[in-house]
Design an enzyme around this catalytic site. Structure first.
Site, PDB file in Angstrom:
ATOM      1  N   ARG A  74       0.846  -1.200   0.000  1.00 13.09           N
ATOM      2  CA  ARG A  74       0.000   0.000   0.000  1.00 13.09           C
ATOM      3  C   ARG A  74       0.882   1.252   0.000  1.00 13.09           C
ATOM      4  O   ARG A  74       0.946   1.971   0.976  1.00 13.09           O
ATOM      5  CB  ARG A  74      -0.896  -0.032   1.228  1.00 13.09           C
ATOM      6  N   LYS A 181       5.537 -18.713   9.233  1.00 13.05           N
ATOM      7  CA  LYS A 181       4.889 -18.893  10.520  1.00 13.05           C
ATOM      8  C   LYS A 181       4.524 -17.529  11.105  1.00 13.05           C
ATOM      9  O   LYS A 181       5.111 -16.529  10.666  1.00 13.05           O
ATOM     10  CB  LYS A 181       5.789 -19.687  11.452  1.00 13.05           C
ATOM     11  N   HIS A 211      12.520 -21.708   8.622  1.00 14.00           N
ATOM     12  CA  HIS A 211      13.859 -21.439   8.088  1.00 14.00           C
ATOM     13  C   HIS A 211      14.929 -22.318   8.725  1.00 14.00           C
ATOM     14  O   HIS A 211      16.013 -22.462   8.184  1.00 14.00           O
ATOM     15  CB  HIS A 211      14.199 -19.938   8.161  1.00 14.00           C
ATOM     16  N   LYS A 215      18.804 -24.576   7.187  1.00 14.74           N
ATOM     17  CA  LYS A 215      20.163 -24.400   7.717  1.00 14.74           C
ATOM     18  C   LYS A 215      20.998 -25.644   7.406  1.00 14.74           C
ATOM     19  O   LYS A 215      20.532 -26.771   7.549  1.00 14.74           O
ATOM     20  CB  LYS A 215      20.125 -24.158   9.234  1.00 14.74           C
ATOM     21  N   GLU A 249      18.934 -17.433  22.697  1.00 12.57           N
ATOM     22  CA  GLU A 249      19.240 -16.181  22.001  1.00 12.57           C
ATOM     23  C   GLU A 249      19.702 -15.163  23.026  1.00 12.57           C
ATOM     24  O   GLU A 249      19.188 -15.134  24.152  1.00 12.57           O
ATOM     25  CB  GLU A 249      17.994 -15.652  21.286  1.00 12.57           C
ATOM     26  N   HIS A 273      10.520 -24.705  14.934  1.00 13.45           N
ATOM     27  CA  HIS A 273      11.940 -25.051  14.809  1.00 13.45           C
ATOM     28  C   HIS A 273      12.350 -26.230  15.705  1.00 13.45           C
ATOM     29  O   HIS A 273      12.960 -27.185  15.254  1.00 13.45           O
ATOM     30  CB  HIS A 273      12.844 -23.861  15.160  1.00 13.45           C
ATOM     31  N   LYS A 371      14.862 -15.834  25.146  1.00 12.11           N
ATOM     32  CA  LYS A 371      15.492 -14.576  24.731  1.00 12.11           C
ATOM     33  C   LYS A 371      16.326 -14.080  25.905  1.00 12.11           C
ATOM     34  O   LYS A 371      16.009 -14.354  27.067  1.00 12.11           O
ATOM     35  CB  LYS A 371      14.417 -13.525  24.428  1.00 12.11           C
TER      36      LYS A 371
HETATM   37  C1  BG6 Z   1      12.345 -16.830  14.305  1.00 11.46           C
HETATM   38  C2  BG6 Z   1      11.695 -16.344  15.580  1.00 11.46           C
HETATM   39  O1  BG6 Z   1      11.601 -17.867  13.732  1.00 11.46           O
HETATM   40  O2  BG6 Z   1      13.648 -17.293  14.577  1.00 11.46           O
HETATM   41  C3  BG6 Z   1      12.538 -15.288  16.236  1.00 11.46           C
HETATM   42  O3  BG6 Z   1      10.411 -15.811  15.287  1.00 11.46           O
HETATM   43  C4  BG6 Z   1      13.956 -15.761  16.412  1.00 11.46           C
HETATM   44  O4  BG6 Z   1      11.981 -14.903  17.491  1.00 11.46           O
HETATM   45  C5  BG6 Z   1      14.495 -16.300  15.098  1.00 11.46           C
HETATM   46  O5  BG6 Z   1      14.744 -14.664  16.854  1.00 11.46           O
HETATM   47  C6  BG6 Z   1      15.874 -16.903  15.267  1.00 11.46           C
HETATM   48  O6  BG6 Z   1      16.398 -17.290  14.031  1.00 11.46           O
HETATM   49  P1  BG6 Z   1      17.932 -17.618  13.864  1.00 11.46           P
HETATM   50  O7  BG6 Z   1      18.065 -18.120  12.470  1.00 11.46           O
HETATM   51  O8  BG6 Z   1      18.670 -16.347  14.130  1.00 11.46           O
HETATM   52  O9  BG6 Z   1      18.257 -18.653  14.888  1.00 11.46           O
END
Ligand code: BG6
Length: 519
Positions: A74, A181, A211, A215, A249, A273, A371
């Site tokens: 948009r 997702k 994703h 990897k 993380e 994941h 986190k």
């Molecule tokens: C995402 C999550 O799918 O994966 C995020 O929504 C997360 O919260 C991220 O930070 C981490 O991805 P990666 O590839 O950095 O481990």
């Protein structure tokens, strides 16, 4: 053609066929004529991952010559404005070096369609842009629609794609949809969402991005398990004591408070994941690496997986409070901009799962994620039972732990094996040592980004690395009882930023006589 020449032609044909069959499978395949339409082009994911991945593929020569990229948003933009956004995203985030000639070629196929998702005229315009691209660029009616938008918007976009005929594939053309997702919020909403998507696109045309499956190290789980003789005999409850899957993380919400609030760590990454990592670690050997065999085995093992009970003893959740991260003072999640100050959304989750199969009976799988933990690390640690008998004086084995095989998904990708070794000297003292394989030093090739590989697979119609609706629904089925339990029983426990989660997570694993690894 004379009959004398026919055999030569046949032989030539055979030669070409043989050449095709013997194509070196190590060489990456190049996508055939096609285009990609991205909804949500101005979003974070699009700028940081999708646009750079498209450029990197073009740079590696893996996109077809007439490739087209259409952005839909948009904004009152012309093609050039969108091209500028792509250019900036590529310059900032692409993995491979910027080459003017690659960019110029890519840029020729860039188009922009302005409009909102409920705007019929905008979608009619999109349809005519696509028809023009088929003629001008030779995209041959093959198009992928990438929904990089919140799932709440899926129904309206899908309806538009159906109404304009964009979702329909004729003859040997293909139309595919790519979704990100969260695939729902729980089992019920996931079924609803799958229903909405499958009403418009048949399941074989739906590519759900997880994703982690793109990897390198995640795919290496299969190589490690099924290309070697060494591990398979011990990959079971006779030898394995337990498995720890950690995705830690160090970052906080990183500007994504709006998305994260109400979702939390379990829905954000365990449902997808971490359960995919569990499936690849625990599944039986597939008959082949065909998508059907691979998914079949994942579905079987996910069907056999459930949370260990009682849930108040086998799960833990937490929320980070203010603390120190890498020498910097950081605020707690409740003080983060955009997060509700009385939120009960967890930023840390730990759960214990059991896999009810002959191979894994009695072996707990501990999954944790959070986190603002001690550091960024994702790993799968298979911890083996202790040797049944140690013919050493007990004082000589005080520093001997359990054998472990650790698949380091990131960073410092590789595999470590931990085992006992004699300490140099005259006494027979045994202590843990490690043997290390590092991707970074063992291979000269660098790995493509997960999105690069997955996007190419979408364009090639190669579905192995994309979870099907059954996997998504089974994963919610595993998580739902835990989420319902948490919703009924209190809130998350606090943990200071920069630590390894709340004390309740340590207590959870300690109840089973085990401890978390400190990666
Ligand atoms: C995402 C999550 O799918 O994966 C995020 O929504 C997360 O919260 C991220 O930070 C981490 O991805 P990666 O590839 O950095 O481990």
């Amino acid at each position: 053609m004379s009959s004398a020449r026919r055999p030569a032609t046949t032989a030539a044909g055979e030669w070409v066929n043989r050449l095709r069959d013997s194509r070196d499978k190590r060489l990456p395949r190049i996508a055939g004529p096609c285009g990609v339409v991205v909804f949500g082009v101005t979003g974070d994911l699009s700028c940081k991952k999708l646009m750079p991945a498209i450029y990197d593929l073009a740079n590696r020569g893996l996109l077809p010559p007439g490739f087209a990229l259409v952005g839909f948003a948009r904004r009152d933009w012309a093609d050039e404005d969108f091209a500028e956004l792509v250019h900036d995203a590529v310059r900032e985030h692409a993995r491979t070096p910027f080459r003017e000639e690659v960019w110029t070629r890519l840029c020729e196929g860039i188009r922009f369609v302005a409009g909102s998702f409920d705007d019929d005229a905008a979608f009619d315009n999109l349809a005519s842009v696509i028809t023009d691209l088929d003629k001008e660029r030779g995209t041959s009616g093959n198009h992928a629609f990438y929904l990089s938008i919140p799932p709440a918007m899926f129904p309206v976009v899908l309806k538009q794609l159906a109404r304009t005929g964009l979702a329909a594939q004729a003859g040997d053309q293909w139309r595919r949809v790519v979704i990100e997702k969260p695939f729902g919020h729980d089992l019920r909403s996931a079924r609803e969402l799958n229903g909405i998507v499958n009403d418009v696109f048949p399941e074989e045309s739906v590519f759900r991005i997880d994703h982690y499956l793109g990897k390198e190290t995640v795919q290496n789980i299969l190589a490690l398990r099924f290309a070697n003789q060494l591990y398979e005999p011990i990959w079971n409850s006779n030898y394995v004591d337990h498995v720890q899957i950690t995705m830690a993380e160090d970052i906080g919400l990183a500007g994504r408070a709006g998305y994260y609030e109400g979702i939390g760590a379990a829905r954000d990454v365990i449902q997808n994941h971490l359960l995919q990592l569990l499936a690849l670690t625990a599944m039986e050997e597939p008959l082949s690496f065909s998508p059907e065999s691979l998914r079949g085995e994942k579905i079987k093992v996910l069907s056999a997986t459930k949370p260990a009970e009682p849930l108040d003893e086998t799960t833990a959740r937490g929320q980070y409070t203010a603390g120190w991260q890498g020498g910097t003072q950081v605020v707690g999640v409740l003080e983060e901009a955009g997060f509700q100050s009385d939120s009960t959304t967890e930023t840390f989750a730990a759960i214990t799962l059991q896999v009810d199969t002959r191979r894994w009976a009695g072996v707990p799988f501990f999954l944790r994620t959070g986190k603002r933990l001690g550091r960024r690390v994702t790993e799968i640690a298979v911890i083996f039972k202790r040797a049944p008998h140690l013919p050493f004086e007990t004082t000589m084995t005080e520093e001997l732990g359990q054998n472990a095989l650790v698949i380091r998904v990131q960073p410092d990708e590789g595999v470590t094996i931990r085992f006992g070794s004699k300490v140099p000297g005259t006494a027979m003292e045994v202590r843990d040592v490690t043997m290390d394989f590092r991707y970074g030093t063992a291979f000269t090739e660098s790995s493509p980004e997960a999105y690069e590989r997955l996007l190419l697979d979408v364009l090639l119609g190669e579905p192995s690395l994309f979870p099907v609706n059954a996997e998504v629904e089974l994963s919610w089925g595993i998580l739902d009882p835990v989420l319902e339990h948490w919703a009924r029983h209190g809130g998350p426990d606090p943990y200071p930023a920069g630590t390894w989660g709340p004390a309740s997570a340590d207590a959870m694993i300690a109840r089973t006589g085990r401890v978390w690894r400190r990666p």
